[in-house]
Design a protein around this motif. Sequence first.
Motif, mmCIF file in Angstrom:
data_model
loop_
_atom_site.group_PDB
_atom_site.id
_atom_site.type_symbol
_atom_site.label_atom_id
_atom_site.label_comp_id
_atom_site.label_asym_id
_atom_site.label_seq_id
_atom_site.Cartn_x
_atom_site.Cartn_y
_atom_site.Cartn_z
ATOM 1 N N ILE A 132 38.358 35.752 37.195
ATOM 2 C CA ILE A 132 38.649 35.978 38.535
ATOM 3 C C ILE A 132 39.722 34.711 39.147
ATOM 4 O O ILE A 132 39.306 33.547 38.687
ATOM 5 N N PHE A 139 39.626 36.080 46.389
ATOM 6 C CA PHE A 139 39.463 35.870 44.934
ATOM 7 C C PHE A 139 39.878 37.197 44.293
ATOM 8 O O PHE A 139 39.556 38.530 44.882
ATOM 9 N N TYR A 140 40.396 37.405 43.307
ATOM 10 C CA TYR A 140 41.035 38.822 42.949
ATOM 11 C C TYR A 140 40.826 38.629 41.403
ATOM 12 O O TYR A 140 41.198 37.612 40.690
ATOM 13 N N PRO A 141 40.322 39.632 40.680
ATOM 14 C CA PRO A 141 40.549 39.944 39.312
ATOM 15 C C PRO A 141 41.820 39.395 38.543
ATOM 16 O O PRO A 141 42.907 40.230 38.880
ATOM 17 N N ARG A 144 44.014 42.331 37.030
ATOM 18 C CA ARG A 144 44.610 43.072 38.141
ATOM 19 C C ARG A 144 45.952 42.449 38.499
ATOM 20 O O ARG A 144 46.911 43.203 38.887
ATOM 21 N N VAL A 213 40.677 48.280 34.061
ATOM 22 C CA VAL A 213 40.316 48.414 35.332
ATOM 23 C C VAL A 213 39.431 49.353 35.516
ATOM 24 O O VAL A 213 38.391 49.310 36.365
ATOM 25 N N GLN B 280 33.852 48.016 38.377
ATOM 26 C CA GLN B 280 34.830 47.262 39.158
ATOM 27 C C GLN B 280 34.408 46.231 40.193
ATOM 28 O O GLN B 280 35.064 45.035 40.373
ATOM 29 N N GLN B 282 31.921 44.308 39.414
ATOM 30 C CA GLN B 282 31.714 43.144 38.339
ATOM 31 C C GLN B 282 33.163 42.436 38.410
ATOM 32 O O GLN B 282 33.258 41.279 38.394
ATOM 33 N N GLN B 283 34.356 43.079 38.138
ATOM 34 C CA GLN B 283 35.715 42.421 37.936
ATOM 35 C C GLN B 283 35.937 41.620 39.431
ATOM 36 O O GLN B 283 36.586 40.866 39.289
ATOM 37 N N PHE B 284 35.393 42.104 40.368
ATOM 38 C CA PHE B 284 35.919 41.473 41.651
ATOM 39 C C PHE B 284 34.792 40.307 42.006
ATOM 40 O O PHE B 284 35.031 39.819 42.867
ATOM 41 N N GLY B 285 34.033 40.013 40.860
ATOM 42 C CA GLY B 285 32.938 38.952 41.134
ATOM 43 C C GLY B 285 31.795 39.319 41.991
ATOM 44 O O GLY B 285 31.116 38.322 42.435
#
Lengths: 291, 448
Positions: A132, A139-141, A144, A213, B280, B282-285
């Motif tokens: 991240i 905060f952004y992945p 992405r 994603v 998703q 999880q991806q965004f924390g």
Amino acid sequence: MVNWANLVSQMFNGLVLGALLALISSGLTIIYGTLGVLNLAHGAMFMVGGYAGFVAYGYTGSFIAAVFCGSLFVLLVGVIMERGIIRHFYNRPDEDQILVTFGLGICFVEIIRFFFGSLSRSMPSPPWASGITSLGFMFYPTYRLAVVGIVAVALLVLYLVLYRTRLGMIVRAGIEDSVMVDSLGINVYRIFMVVFGIGAMAAGFAGIVNLPVAPITPDIGDAILVQAFVVIVIGGVGSFPGAVLGGLIAGEILSITSMINPGYSYAMLFVVMTIVLVARPHGLLGTQGRN
Amino acid sequence: MRKNTQNFTVSRRALLQTAAGLAGGALLPAGMVVSALAEDHPALGTYPAGSSGSSVFVGISVPRTGTYAAQGEDLIKGYELAIEHLNAGHELMAKISPNIKKGVLGKQVKHGIADSEAKPNTAVQNFSKFISQDKAVVITGSVSSAEAVAMNKTADREKVIYLPGISGSNDTTGKDCVRYSFRECFYAETAARAIVPVLIKTLGKDKKVAFLTPDYTYGHTVRESVENHMKEGGWTTVTNQISPLGTTDFSSYLLNVANSGADVVVNINFGRDAVLSTKQAQQFGILSKMTLTLPYNTPFLAKEVGAENMQGVIAATDYWWTMEDKYPLAKLFNEAFRAKYKSNPEWGACCGYLQLAMWADAVERAKSFYPPDVIKAYESGAKVQSMVGEVQFRAADHQLIRPVVITRGKKPGDMKNPEDFYDVIDIVEGGPLMQAPDAFGCKLGSST
């Protein structure tokens, strides 16, 4: 009271979502703009790309190889589709094209379901884009964020091919008057085959890039297809810049509406599409369209 | 014309019985006349056409495409194993109910499968086709409560027994309950009553909660039930993100959750929506900042999102295969399932199998396929053995009284094999979890 941090983060998210939609829609609009085919199998191309990338990743363990091999595979599928079926429908009524491409889409879904089942499949983010990132306001992945870059490069390459190469010149001339181009001694049908392949590849490429994603299932292309059509209607059917603009607008609508009321985000997409259609029947950047 | 014929049959039978009584040297008492008439079975639904031959037909309508396709396939595996076992007189069927013999009332069971796409209108079309073309004596299947509710109404109208597959809405045996439908699986209210005390005990009081809710009857009733019960711990809702069924990109919803300041995320999404939203998140924390919980856990979720994302996650479920250590029937079921499908069953398979076994038990006890008789047998409160212990249907709303299983995701390093995703931390007894039968507005109609 507007929560500015939320608004900015949703706008940023809309940009990422819109970039992907722009890429998928550009393939759809190139095929329609050049060949006049409303390709309802375009969502299936997105899905086939995802599975091709998944298989390639399984063999190589490499994100780059997955993108490269998967894209080539969809290009090949597109070319075979055009040679085997689509070209027989160029001079047929729109409804014939719609039905045959819709049928092809169903066939692709069932073939993939036969081999891979209904459980979702995914691919991890590449190591250089995992985790991240802090953007200050949110905060952004990281992956992405990378998607925006990857898609921007892909769109730029597509733009350069269409507007800065001989192939692109012929394609654009073909859009205006294919009979004239043919009479100039250029094999228009060979060009059409390549264009169909490139259009399919744009969707397939998006399918692979989207794999880390959102995991894919055989029918994931259905929802994408509807959104892609909305995007090209907003942007202007057949217009490449229109697809990009429409994609970005659609991404922002979906994101910002969901901040206010998530339940209305898809409805709002269609509301905006309707407003655009009423105000500009050919879309924001569309011309008079094809005869 | 048909009515006249039936009336004639009734009179003839009553006449014969009266004659028999007279021959016995006594007049037939009035009560016995009524009884003789009640035992008569006029044509109703697919009766007697559906059960007049040497076989009976079971219609299976489940999603094979769309968001709930994987769960639909799991149900099919359970149904097909049950039908195979019913026809063969398998020992597991006999252990569930000693009334079950080979076949159902000696008739072989045939079946057909139709794709409902998790859409109510398609499910109803399948239902009608199974009745008109196949004379189905029972129809089963659902993964979405929207289709279960629609099929409930069709079953009641057509007078054909319907057995929901997976359906978690309070409405299915609540305000949309019908005399002709019987639900096996646990549901929103029971899930909430089972899981929320565990969550409060584990995580403490006064937590802030974010909901991810699918936008239909199942999602809304689960959210309401969980929200009501979490008040007991002083928990409050900070955001409720409602997404359409079949959403592929949850990023906008997840950003709202990430910005909400919640401590706990209650993900009510099911099927592929649950897989996508969890992955998703999880991806965004979100999973590292907030505690994820699933009041209605999706079969295959851990397999699809990976054990690393499910570790520590508390979830409510219907069945988990490691329960074979506790229940002998679960062991028998798992063994038969593994022999046929080379994998462990998920709870859709268990639900499908048990639904058909309990139906066979009710028919055998009724000694008839005549729907009102089968319904009476269901409503008698008879207990059957199951993969989760002894269970019974509640007559007042046709909901199975069964335990709810609470699981916690294992650390990847603690897994003994690739499918050992969960520890079963509690098996909460079913009876105390259930609300009063009319709490959600259930009014069963007539059986005729």
